[in-house]
Design a protein around this motif. Sequence first.
Motif, PDB file in Angstrom:
ATOM      1  N   VAL A   1     100.624  94.258 -43.439  1.00 42.90           N
ATOM      2  CA  VAL A   1     100.763  92.989 -43.886  1.00 42.90           C
ATOM      3  C   VAL A   1     101.237  91.997 -42.677  1.00 42.90           C
ATOM      4  CG1 VAL A   1     102.256  91.086 -45.148  1.00 42.90           C
ATOM      5  CG2 VAL A   1     101.863  93.616 -46.173  1.00 42.90           C
ATOM      6  N   ILE A   2     100.082  91.169 -42.544  1.00 42.20           N
ATOM      7  CA  ILE A   2     100.396  90.069 -41.452  1.00 42.20           C
ATOM      8  C   ILE A   2     100.983  88.792 -42.237  1.00 42.20           C
ATOM      9  CG2 ILE A   2      99.063  88.215 -39.899  1.00 42.20           C
ATOM     10  CD1 ILE A   2      97.222  90.552 -39.567  1.00 42.20           C
ATOM     11  N   ALA A   3     102.361  88.775 -42.121  1.00 44.12           N
ATOM     12  CA  ALA A   3     102.918  87.758 -43.032  1.00 44.12           C
ATOM     13  C   ALA A   3     102.993  86.321 -42.586  1.00 44.12           C
ATOM     14  CB  ALA A   3     104.460  87.798 -42.862  1.00 44.12           C
ATOM     15  N   SER A   4     102.287  85.831 -41.450  1.00 44.44           N
ATOM     16  CA  SER A   4     101.941  84.736 -40.763  1.00 44.44           C
ATOM     17  C   SER A   4     100.859  84.003 -41.220  1.00 44.44           C
ATOM     18  CB  SER A   4     102.182  84.577 -39.045  1.00 44.44           C
ATOM     19  OG  SER A   4     101.650  83.138 -38.817  1.00 44.44           O
TER      20      SER A   4
ATOM     21  N   GLU B   1     108.482  90.221 -39.543  1.00 43.83           N
ATOM     22  CA  GLU B   1     107.148  90.190 -39.149  1.00 43.83           C
ATOM     23  C   GLU B   1     106.599  91.564 -38.769  1.00 43.83           C
ATOM     24  OE1 GLU B   1     105.030  86.599 -37.497  1.00 43.83           O
ATOM     25  OE2 GLU B   1     107.154  86.253 -36.912  1.00 43.83           O
ATOM     26  N   SER B   2     107.403  92.178 -37.851  1.00 47.12           N
ATOM     27  CA  SER B   2     106.886  93.519 -37.214  1.00 47.12           C
ATOM     28  C   SER B   2     106.990  94.574 -38.175  1.00 47.12           C
ATOM     29  CB  SER B   2     107.734  93.835 -35.884  1.00 47.12           C
ATOM     30  OG  SER B   2     109.182  93.701 -36.279  1.00 47.12           O
ATOM     31  N   LEU B   3     108.085  94.653 -38.968  1.00 48.43           N
ATOM     32  CA  LEU B   3     108.180  95.751 -39.983  1.00 48.43           C
ATOM     33  C   LEU B   3     107.071  95.386 -41.132  1.00 48.43           C
ATOM     34  CD1 LEU B   3     112.180  95.809 -40.532  1.00 48.43           C
ATOM     35  CD2 LEU B   3     110.677  97.551 -39.561  1.00 48.43           C
ATOM     36  N   LEU B   4     106.602  94.417 -41.453  1.00 46.25           N
ATOM     37  CA  LEU B   4     105.567  94.205 -42.336  1.00 46.25           C
ATOM     38  C   LEU B   4     104.344  94.570 -41.694  1.00 46.25           C
ATOM     39  CD1 LEU B   4     106.311  90.997 -44.509  1.00 46.25           C
ATOM     40  CD2 LEU B   4     106.403  93.250 -45.125  1.00 46.25           C
TER      41      LEU B   4
ATOM     42  N   HIS C   1     101.285  96.416 -47.869  1.00 46.60           N
ATOM     43  CA  HIS C   1     100.052  96.275 -48.547  1.00 46.60           C
ATOM     44  C   HIS C   1     100.158  96.984 -49.848  1.00 46.60           C
ATOM     45  CE1 HIS C   1      95.861  96.501 -49.244  1.00 46.60           C
ATOM     46  NE2 HIS C   1      95.605  95.487 -48.404  1.00 46.60           N
ATOM     47  N   ARG C   2      99.378  96.510 -51.095  1.00 45.23           N
ATOM     48  CA  ARG C   2      99.646  97.166 -52.247  1.00 45.23           C
ATOM     49  C   ARG C   2      99.015  98.636 -52.298  1.00 45.23           C
ATOM     50  NH1 ARG C   2     100.420  95.503 -57.452  1.00 45.23           N
ATOM     51  NH2 ARG C   2     100.358  93.442 -56.965  1.00 45.23           N
ATOM     52  N   PHE C   3      97.840  98.701 -51.297  1.00 48.25           N
ATOM     53  CA  PHE C   3      97.240 100.197 -51.078  1.00 48.25           C
ATOM     54  C   PHE C   3      97.674 100.936 -50.024  1.00 48.25           C
ATOM     55  CE2 PHE C   3      94.474  97.309 -53.873  1.00 48.25           C
ATOM     56  CZ  PHE C   3      94.744  97.769 -55.233  1.00 48.25           C
ATOM     57  N   LEU C   4      97.547 100.178 -48.792  1.00 53.89           N
ATOM     58  CA  LEU C   4      97.867 100.749 -47.588  1.00 53.89           C
ATOM     59  C   LEU C   4      99.394 101.021 -47.125  1.00 53.89           C
ATOM     60  CD1 LEU C   4      95.076  98.985 -45.664  1.00 53.89           C
ATOM     61  CD2 LEU C   4      94.814 101.007 -46.666  1.00 53.89           C
ATOM     62  N   GLY C   5     100.078  99.947 -47.545  1.00 54.83           N
ATOM     63  CA  GLY C   5     101.425 100.166 -47.210  1.00 54.83           C
ATOM     64  C   GLY C   5     102.434 100.749 -48.227  1.00 54.83           C
ATOM     65  N   SER C   6     103.750 100.805 -47.978  1.00 49.71           N
ATOM     66  CA  SER C   6     104.739 101.349 -48.721  1.00 49.71           C
ATOM     67  C   SER C   6     105.982 100.450 -48.820  1.00 49.71           C
ATOM     68  CB  SER C   6     105.074 102.634 -48.394  1.00 49.71           C
ATOM     69  OG  SER C   6     105.417 102.571 -47.044  1.00 49.71           O
ATOM     70  N   GLU C   7     106.914 100.689 -49.357  1.00 49.00           N
ATOM     71  CA  GLU C   7     108.314 100.196 -49.277  1.00 49.00           C
ATOM     72  C   GLU C   7     108.755 100.097 -48.051  1.00 49.00           C
ATOM     73  OE1 GLU C   7     112.804 100.877 -51.213  1.00 49.00           O
ATOM     74  OE2 GLU C   7     110.980 101.054 -52.612  1.00 49.00           O
ATOM     75  N   THR C   8     109.420  98.923 -47.567  1.00 49.39           N
ATOM     76  CA  THR C   8     110.032  99.048 -46.381  1.00 49.39           C
ATOM     77  C   THR C   8     111.623  98.293 -46.366  1.00 49.39           C
ATOM     78  OG1 THR C   8     109.887  98.395 -43.725  1.00 49.39           O
ATOM     79  CG2 THR C   8     108.898  97.075 -45.533  1.00 49.39           C
ATOM     80  N   THR C   9     112.420  98.815 -45.413  1.00 49.70           N
ATOM     81  CA  THR C   9     113.796  97.950 -45.517  1.00 49.70           C
ATOM     82  C   THR C   9     113.634  97.286 -44.405  1.00 49.70           C
ATOM     83  OG1 THR C   9     114.788 100.161 -46.539  1.00 49.70           O
ATOM     84  CG2 THR C   9     116.097  98.618 -45.171  1.00 49.70           C
ATOM     85  N   ILE C  10     114.116  96.071 -44.546  1.00 48.43           N
ATOM     86  CA  ILE C  10     114.409  95.121 -43.580  1.00 48.43           C
ATOM     87  C   ILE C  10     115.725  95.157 -42.848  1.00 48.43           C
ATOM     88  CG2 ILE C  10     114.163  92.440 -42.952  1.00 48.43           C
ATOM     89  CD1 ILE C  10     111.438  93.789 -44.198  1.00 48.43           C
ATOM     90  N   VAL C  11     115.923  95.903 -42.076  1.00 47.54           N
ATOM     91  CA  VAL C  11     117.172  96.167 -41.476  1.00 47.54           C
ATOM     92  C   VAL C  11     117.845  94.760 -40.719  1.00 47.54           C
ATOM     93  CG1 VAL C  11     116.962  98.418 -41.244  1.00 47.54           C
ATOM     94  CG2 VAL C  11     116.411  97.007 -39.259  1.00 47.54           C
ATOM     95  N   ASP C  12     116.742  93.969 -40.386  1.00 43.06           N
ATOM     96  CA  ASP C  12     117.444  92.727 -39.413  1.00 43.06           C
ATOM     97  C   ASP C  12     116.246  91.545 -39.809  1.00 43.06           C
ATOM     98  OD1 ASP C  12     117.650  90.586 -37.462  1.00 43.06           O
ATOM     99  OD2 ASP C  12     119.093  91.973 -36.468  1.00 43.06           O
ATOM    100  N   ALA C  13     116.877  90.403 -40.024  1.00 45.44           N
ATOM    101  CA  ALA C  13     115.961  89.405 -40.408  1.00 45.44           C
ATOM    102  C   ALA C  13     114.846  89.041 -39.149  1.00 45.44           C
ATOM    103  CB  ALA C  13     116.739  87.924 -40.497  1.00 45.44           C
TER     104      ALA C  13
END
Length: 694
Positions: free
Chosen positions: A211-214, A203-206, A187-199
């Motif tokens: 961020v609810i991606a679905s 969803e859970s990492l976001l 999220h632009r204001f609440l979240g931060s950069e995250t590493t997607i270690v596994d495809a």
Amino acid sequence: MSKSVLFELGVEELPARFINNALAQLEEKTAQWLKEQRVPFGEITGFATPRRLAVKITEVEEKQPDIEEEAKGPAKKIALDDEGNWTKAAIGFSKGQGKSVEDIYFKEINGTEYVHVNKFIEGEQTTKLLEDFREVFLSLTFPKNMRWGNRDLRYARPIRWMVAIFGKEIIPFSIEGVNTGNRSFGHRFLGSETTIVDADQYESLLKDEYVIASVEERKAEILSQLKQLEKENDWKLILDEGLLDEVTHLVEYPTVFSGEFSEEFLEVPEEALITSMKEHQRYFPVRSSNGRLLPCFVGVRNGDDQYIDTVARGNEKVLKARLKDAQFFFEEDQKGSIDEKMQKLSRMVYQEELGTLADKVQRIIAITGKIGEWVGLEAEQMTKAKRAAEICKFDLVTQMVDEFTELQGVMGEKYARIFGEEEEVAMAINEHYMPRQASGAVPSTTIGSIVSIADKLDTIVGSISIGIIPTGSQDPYGLRRQALGILQTLTAQGWSIPVEKLIDLVHQFYYELDLPTREKKDVRNDLQEFFQVRAAYLMKEDEIDPDVVEAVLATGIGVYPATKAKAILLVEKRQDPSFKSVHEALGRVLNLARKAESAKVDPKLFENDKEHGLFNAYQNVHDVYRKSMQNNQPQDALNRLSELAKPIHDFFDETMVMAEDEAIRHNRLALLKQIAEDVYAFADLNAIEWKQQF
């Protein structure tokens, strides 16, 4: 071994209206691309938020499957010379397949032997193939594109990051200097950069980064919160599906909130309040359990519930300013009179070549009067109809409609009541814009229907007269929708007015008024074709078979409700084995009648009883048949035609139509032509595919 693949395209905020189509494209193009690359895969799941488009593919194999296939070459006689040696053709073929002549064998096909070889194609590594996925991202289309910086690429919004991973492995490629990686952003204001270690963890990492991606999950969350708010307050929210979709695409982490506004604004027509809340602020209006509009609204925040009360208060201030404007417009619009507002229409250009809105209104009045005569309006109703036509556009000069264009007609009805117009006149002002969408409601009143048809006819005939004809997806004046509206309104009212009669009425007006127009014959043909295509569209929407539609429209539309009834009847008859004899008889008449030079019959030239019998049967049926057609009774009309089946079969059994004697031949063809003219008035039965049904 299979793994999941994730591709994410991070962008600046996309317009909400772009997202549904872009996501559908991404899913469809991904599946197509994987199939073209021969990469086995499981399921494809798309994700979208204002700042990202993404797709996850499960069970992707690490390697293309190997292929063993048989390749066919030249014929044996070309592959071997007279001495049995391999020719250049055979040698070249084997080399081209990565083989040698030692691998060649012969195989007979349709009596001829051909050179064949078996070849093996080893599958490529999936990781290497996935590097070309950038082409899928680049192939997405949007309603409007932009450039940014000194980039050459035109895209919906600037690209900021890309994720491309196969399991845990990064797939390398780049677009306009942006390289793929495994870093995404929350999220632009609440979240931060995250590493997607596994495809599979996407969803859970976001979600950890707000961020609810679905899209489906985000929409369901908004709906759940709205329903909870309804339950807690005993409210009934005005849940517009289009607004719900839009709000879903405006947020990444939704939190619902409610606010209030002053009850004094409820004096403004609720349509204006609802429009202001929905269209300008993306709020859901609120009604009480008994349907009364309440001074409340519900919004959706892109974020969590921290300081939600402050957010609500801020939105209340914004809405108050909007409603103040609406209140001011409503009060100002009530000053003066309708006639004073009508005078302003003469200063408003309707279309450069077709004059002002005042000119258009005068044409609507004239058309309304004529249609009123045709449907049998009494004097009092005719006066109301012409008054409705006269003032149908007055609200276009009001400040409320200037601010909220979607309220044209709606505010006209309300202001007409305030200014003391009769109820039927007020309703007609609103209804003459109906249907507002292709599947929208048609006018419910007689006067509203007449003025609606008159207005739409003037728009269509005027536009086509000066060469504005819809092409492809381009229809800036909404002519297709308006033509459909005319046909739907005629059907709803059950009026027996041929469409061609309406076209000719307005078409002739344009020549009498000396308005700019193209060649008269060309305009008339274009109008006929335009309406026939719309009539065909409507009937096909009602699941009437295309060949039946073609048959009933072969000689024009006529009275559309009756023409549609004929089509429905013929669809039923197609399934009726007892109608086969009738169809064969009438169809044979249609085939031979094409050779006739005239329809003038001389009974003195008849040579046998069957000729007399058919002629007499036709004379007995003709007037009754034509009366049934005029009364729009297709079942009775077809019954009358069916009475001719036996006399026709008897005629053909005993009579040589193409007789050597020219006078007798022409006379027999003329008799068939008379019958054919009646048949064609019903439908071109030979356009229908009957045989496959019997």
